[in-house]
Design an enzyme around this catalytic site. Structure first.
Site, short mmCIF file in Angstrom:
data_model
loop_
_atom_site.label_atom_id
_atom_site.label_comp_id
_atom_site.label_asym_id
_atom_site.label_seq_id
_atom_site.Cartn_x
_atom_site.Cartn_y
_atom_site.Cartn_z
N SER A 141 0.95 -1.30 -0.33
CA SER A 141 0.25 -0.47 -0.06
C SER A 141 0.91 1.16 0.44
O SER A 141 1.91 0.86 0.36
CB SER A 141 -0.64 0.08 0.62
OG SER A 141 -1.43 1.55 1.68
N TYR A 154 -3.36 -0.93 9.74
CA TYR A 154 -3.62 -0.66 8.32
C TYR A 154 -2.08 -0.29 8.16
O TYR A 154 -1.21 -0.83 7.61
CB TYR A 154 -4.32 0.21 7.66
CG TYR A 154 -4.61 -0.25 6.54
CD1 TYR A 154 -3.45 0.45 5.47
CD2 TYR A 154 -5.39 -1.18 5.40
CE1 TYR A 154 -3.53 0.14 3.70
CE2 TYR A 154 -5.25 -1.74 4.08
CZ TYR A 154 -3.95 -0.67 3.76
OH TYR A 154 -4.79 -0.83 2.17
C1 GCO Z 1 -7.00 5.22 3.70
C2 GCO Z 1 -7.55 3.90 2.30
C3 GCO Z 1 -5.73 3.50 1.68
C4 GCO Z 1 -5.65 3.07 0.53
C5 GCO Z 1 -4.75 2.57 0.14
C6 GCO Z 1 -3.48 3.09 -0.67
O1 GCO Z 1 -7.84 4.24 4.42
O2 GCO Z 1 -6.17 5.80 3.08
O3 GCO Z 1 -7.52 3.09 3.15
O4 GCO Z 1 -5.63 2.98 2.88
O5 GCO Z 1 -7.00 2.27 0.51
O6 GCO Z 1 -4.17 1.55 0.79
O7 GCO Z 1 -2.17 2.65 -0.62
#
Ligand code: GCO
Length: 250
Positions: A141, A154
């Site tokens: 990501s 995340y």
């Molecule tokens: C967020 C998004 C991001 C994208 C992605 C970017 O909440 O900013 O979900 O996390 O999904 O991962 O690369």
């Protein structure tokens, strides 16, 4: 047909980027093991992916955040398949909550799916890959490289998946297994619906992205085809951003 005769396991394959990768791999001639948590959505997706009724698409229900579910899924996979050429670790979840109030349960949920799951699944694929070699494609990501508020778990998980990719690459190179990661930018998928519908965030992303738009899942899938192909035989431990230029810009 760049993947003719290859067998690929794609986690998170029933929707979003994972589904786009399944469609692209199918078009390139691969046999697919599509992994997703929801049985009904999985079966529907498999039917849609196998548009020529080729018999090359198999669905395996699995919650990649749960070790017992992964173990049970691999009993079935190993009954049906003697080897695997490609693994795509795509399944992922995001929970958005300020760090100070981010719950322990939410943190563990995100880590279980986004990092521990890929670890367990990659390890389970080793016996199916070690004799003939293979390709591992991890979906990282922008958050493997940069952060933004409210998605601490995340971000940590995607930083981990980038370095886990490198760990796989250097340890399994001797088995002719190449491991690489794709860094999707902001891609218009279900996971991001809330962001797209938020006018302020949507215009922030379109202004922050040099190409001025959200990416499409199929644009990520093209990179996944390349990493799975013979053309990437001497590429391992790398990250390829499919992000419309975000990471290249201040
Ligand atoms: C967020 C998004 C991001 C994208 C992605 C970017 O909440 O900013 O979900 O996390 O999904 O991962 O690369």
């Amino acid at each position: 047909m760049m993947l003719q005769g290859k067998t690929a396991l794609i986690t998170g394959g029933s929707r979003g980027i994972g589904r786009a990768i399944c469609d692209a791999y199918y078009d390139q001639g691969a046999t697919l093991i599509v992994m997703a948590r929801d049985e009904a959505k999985l079966q529907e997706a498999c039917k849609q992916i196998d548009k020529d009724n080729s018999g090359r698409v198999f669905g395996i229900a699995c919650d990649v955040g749960n070790k017992e579910s992964i173990d049970a899924a691999f009993v079935k996979i190993k009954e049906q398949f003697k080897s695997l050429d490609i693994l795509v670790n795509c399944a992922g979840i995001n929970i958005r909550e300020p760090l100070e109030s981010f719950s322990f349960d939410s943190w563990n949920k995100v880590m279980d799916v986004n990092l521990t799951g890929p670890f367990l699944i990659t390890q389970a694929c080793f016996d199916l890959m070690k004799d003939k070699g293979g390709k591992i494609v991890n979906i990282a990501s922008l958050m493997s490289e940069v952060a933004r508020p409210t998605i601490s778990a995340y971000t940590a998980s995607k930083g981990g998946i980038k370095m886990f990719t490198r760990a796989i690459a250097i340890e399994w190179a001797k088995y002719n297994i190449q491991a690489n990661a794709i860094i999707p930018g902001y891609i218009a998928t279900e996971m991001n619906t809330a962001l797209i519908e938020d006018e302020k965030f949507n215009s922030f992303i379109c202004n922050r992205t040099p190409q001025g738009r959200w990416g499409k899942p199929e644009e990520v899938a093209h990179a996944a085809v390349f990493f799975a192909s013979e053309g990437a035989n001497f590429i391992t431990g790398q990250c390829l951003a499919v992000d419309g230029g975000i990471l290249a810009s201040l």
